[in-house]
Design a protein around this motif. Structure first.
Motif, PDB file in Angstrom:
ATOM      1  N   TRP A   1      50.580 -52.016 -13.073  1.00 54.48           N
ATOM      2  CA  TRP A   1      51.056 -53.373 -12.876  1.00 54.48           C
ATOM      3  C   TRP A   1      50.418 -53.961 -11.625  1.00 54.48           C
ATOM      4  N   GLU A   2      49.747 -55.077 -11.790  1.00 62.45           N
ATOM      5  CA  GLU A   2      49.140 -55.785 -10.665  1.00 62.45           C
ATOM      6  C   GLU A   2      49.929 -57.067 -10.466  1.00 62.45           C
TER       7      GLU A   2
ATOM      8  N   SER B   1      50.602 -53.359  -6.210  1.00 64.82           N
ATOM      9  CA  SER B   1      50.455 -52.897  -7.589  1.00 64.82           C
ATOM     10  C   SER B   1      51.257 -51.617  -7.760  1.00 64.82           C
TER      11      SER B   1
ATOM     12  N   TRP C   1      42.173 -53.480 -19.717  1.00 66.40           N
ATOM     13  CA  TRP C   1      42.898 -54.649 -19.221  1.00 66.40           C
ATOM     14  C   TRP C   1      42.724 -55.845 -20.138  1.00 66.40           C
TER      15      TRP C   1
ATOM     16  N   THR D   1      43.995 -59.724 -20.224  1.00 68.36           N
ATOM     17  CA  THR D   1      44.560 -60.668 -19.248  1.00 68.36           C
ATOM     18  C   THR D   1      45.591 -61.623 -19.850  1.00 68.36           C
TER      19      THR D   1
ATOM     20  N   PHE E   1      48.904 -57.875 -15.710  1.00 64.77           N
ATOM     21  CA  PHE E   1      48.634 -58.721 -14.542  1.00 64.77           C
ATOM     22  C   PHE E   1      49.588 -59.903 -14.516  1.00 64.77           C
TER      23      PHE E   1
ATOM     24  N   VAL F   1      40.413 -57.228  -9.226  1.00 61.15           N
ATOM     25  CA  VAL F   1      41.316 -56.319  -9.953  1.00 61.15           C
ATOM     26  C   VAL F   1      40.499 -55.296 -10.754  1.00 61.15           C
TER      27      VAL F   1
END
Ligand code: WTA
Length: 648
Positions: A97-98, A105, A300, A302, A328, A343
């Motif tokens: 988790w960012e 994070s 990832w 987005t 994110f 990231v």
């Protein structure tokens, strides 16, 4: 015709890829020639409580459309995304988790994911009385609790319906009401780009419109929020004493997993319903093959979990595959335009999946913000949501991928559950802007729009339809099967009609040319022009409105509104601002009009139908080519609209 440059994957990439050209051809042929055999075998990638023996049972025949896959199989989606990985992956990161704040994070292992989801499932069941088949609305920031909530619902057989946190209280109320939700899960606030959206306050406003349901509130920022006794519950309080063991409810493959509202040409957004077995299989298989995901990779996407991309490619597909998926909370431009790449460097992202609108917005800032970061871990790049223009494709390829990462341009829809047309990165030489090839089991046809005849041979251009079903297909519109049949199976009988136009080139590769209906794509967000129109005419001073899309450099399409006021109202700039704010309030900021033109008269046929084709042309500044206007009741209206068009 100009020669189109193609981009084959490198020999090294092909060597390590799950699917190369030969394998694609073999598997594709098998999927079409023997769907039952092919899908029975593919279903083995899931863990079934009861293995299905009936594989495909589908009719596209109008009006008796019925779609079932694996109908005697039983499984639980959350057990497939969590439990079955625990023997081998308990300590592996499931979710990175960012936060919106670049300093924060978290890594959540599969064991932690299991504990959180089990606890929450117990809270839902024991504290809040939610049971199998109940609907639960999620209105949440991009935080791990959103994934926990999805999986906890799946664990107990509750049906989640996620409402994008950018939607207004009015839009939320309609969706809570639409599925008669027993619970709304939300957070105090949603931080995004350094600003906080008051989610709980929005829920309060929504429930004031549609009537109370229970509310579960995650503390995200710690902001002071109103908690109504007996109705609102604090997530952390209930979780504190919940047990980490909640048996997964065995679900039939055709039991509902989620509802997701999406926009169409007409009427209010409809609740797309996806079921358990076919959907999960489709999400998992496409995730692995389209991104060429390998064990240990960091992947990832987005998107936001409020859209289907977040469902299939942040949560269900990756977790079913035991992947590490990055979630994110923020936006690409905060704290600066290098955030995506920061990231990617920080978490050594291997596969990156985003929307053309984001690429175009970042492209405008040049290569420096990208070049500051080490992106050497990247292997595959993906795009989704709208056609990608070759310029953006080339920038993505050269500046982000350094010419070494295959780009998968994935065409699909909320309705399709997952990817439908896309290159496979180790199998196809890509072409900038082409969605290329059907995924396994997908049988696309190009129809002549008026006659509905299939166009054979290449090249071909027309509307895109599917000749047969695939496991990830939506099953119905929640609570309105007639609408399902009417929307997708009536214009071209015997086919699923997607709403998009397409071209098949000399090589048999597919290019999506955009929607052929009144749906527009604004920054990758799908919107019905009818929704914006109905928001506008809900304003007391507006008598009539017509909304069309126009090409927009960054957003792909912008929203252009023609507005007629009630008799006696004054056409002022202040009122334009008021209307813009009004639409934001009715639907949400994503529906904010880019241009409002006063239109004391709209071009109508003698029978009173608005000629939208003409309005589209004027908004596109293409009024040299208006075509036949002789059927208009008052052709002079058009000259007036051209003279007063909004310069964008
Ligand atoms: C458009 C998003 C061109 C298309 C997953 C479709 C695309 C609508 C692409 C669905 C693409 C999506 N190329 N157009 N690669 N991907 N679209 O339901 O018009 O939000 O019908 O699903 O987006 O939008 P939805």
């Amino acid at each position: 015709m100009t020669e189109i440059k193609t981009y084959p994957p490198s020999a090294d990439f092909v060597k390590n890829a799950h699917i190369d050209a030969t394998k694609y051809n073999e598997m594709y042929a098998a999927s079409i020639n023997d769907p039952d055999g092919f899908w029975a075998k593919q279903a083995e990638r899931l863990t079934w409580a009861k293995t299905p023996t009936k594989i495909k049972n589908v009719s596209f025949a109008h009006p008796d459309v019925s779609i079932k896959w694996f109908e005697d199989g039983e499984l639980n989606v959350s057990a497939n995304c969590i439990d079955r990985h625990l023997d081998t992956r308990a300590d592996q990161t499931a979710i990175i988790w960012e936060s919106d704040d670049p300093g924060i994070s978290k890594h959540i292992t599969y064991l932690e994911l299991s504990e959180q989801v089990n606890k929450l499932a117990n809270v839902l069941k024991n504290d809040l009385g939610i049971s199998k088949g109940d609907r639960v609305v999620l209105y949440m920031p991009m935080i791990p609790e959103a994934a926990y909530a999805m999986l906890a619902c799946a664990r107990i057989g509750a049906i989640h319906s996620i409402v994008f946190a950018g939607f207004s209280p009015e839009a939320l109320a309609a969706r809570v009401d639409g599925c008669a939700a027993a619970l709304v899960i939300t957070a105090d606030e949603a931080p995004r780009g350094g600003r906080n959206t008051p989610l709980k306050a929005n829920v309060d406003k929504a429930l004031a419109i549609c009537g109370d349901t229970q509310v579960l509130v995650v503390e995200r920022t710690g902001a002071d929020v109103n908690m109504q006794d007996g109705r609102d519950h604090a997530y952390h309080t209930l979780m504190a004493h919940a047990s980490t063991d909640c048996p997964a409810e065995p679900m039939n493959a055709e039991d509902a997993l989620f509802i997701l509202y999406t926009s169409g040409s007409t009427g209010a957004p409809k609740g797309v319903l996806h079921t358990s077995g076919g959907y999960l299989l489709w999400a998992a298989m496409t995730h692995e093959y389209v991104f060429d995901y390998h064990d240990g990779d960091v992947y990832w996407c987005t998107a936001d979990v409020g859209w289907v991309t977040g469902h299939s490619y942040i949560v269900y597909g990756p977790l079913a595959n035991g992947a590490t998926t990055l979630m994110f909370e923020g936006v690409p431009t905060y704290p600066d335009v290098g955030r995506f790449w920061a990231v990617c460097e920080k978490h050594k992202v291997n596969q990156f999946y985003t929307a053309p609108t984001a690429i175009r917005a970042l492209m405008a800032h040049g290569p420096e913000p990208v070049e500051k970061y080490d992106l050497s871990a990247l292997k595959v790049l993906g795009t989704v949501g709208e056609p990608i223009n070759p310029e953006a494709w080339n920038w993505y390829n050269d500046v982000v991928g350094k010419g070494t990462c295959p780009i998968v341009d994935t065409w699909w829809q909320t309705e399709t559950g997952g990817h439908m047309m896309t290159p496979l990165p180790g199998a196809h030489a890509t072409k900038p802007g082409a969605a290329m090839k059907p995924f396994f089991g997908v049988l696309p046809v190009v129809l002549e729009p008026t006659s509905g005849e299939e166009i054979h041979g290449n090249p071909a251009e027309g509307v895109l339809c599917m000749k047969d079903s695939w496991p990830g297909q939506m099953r119905t519109v929640y609570g309105d099967h007639d609408r399902f049949v009417k929307t997708y199976f009536s214009d071209y009988k015997g086919y699923y009609f997607a709403g998009d136009g397409c071209r098949r080139d000399e090589d048999g590769d597919y290019w999506i040319t955009g929607r052929v209906d009144d749906v527009i794509n604004v920054s990758g967000h799908r919107m019905g022009t009818a929704e914006v129109e109905s928001a506008l005419v809900a304003h007391p001073k507006v008598s009539e409105a017509a909304v069309v899309g126009f090409p927009h450099d960054i957003k792909g399409q912008g929203i252009y509104c023609y507005v007629t006021l009630m008799e006696g109202e004054e056409y002022t700039d202040e009122l334009k601002t008021e209307l813009r704010n009004w639409v934001r309030k009715e639907i949400g900021p994503i529906a904010s009009p880019d241009a409002i033109q006063w239109a004391p008269g709209l071009p109508k046929t003698r029978s009173g139908k608005i000629m939208r084709r003409i309005l589209r042309k004027i908004a596109e500044n293409d009024y040299g080519a208006l075509g036949d206007t002789s059927t208009l009741a008052d052709p002079s209206v058009v000259d007036d609209l051209i003279a007063n068009r909004v310069q964008k």
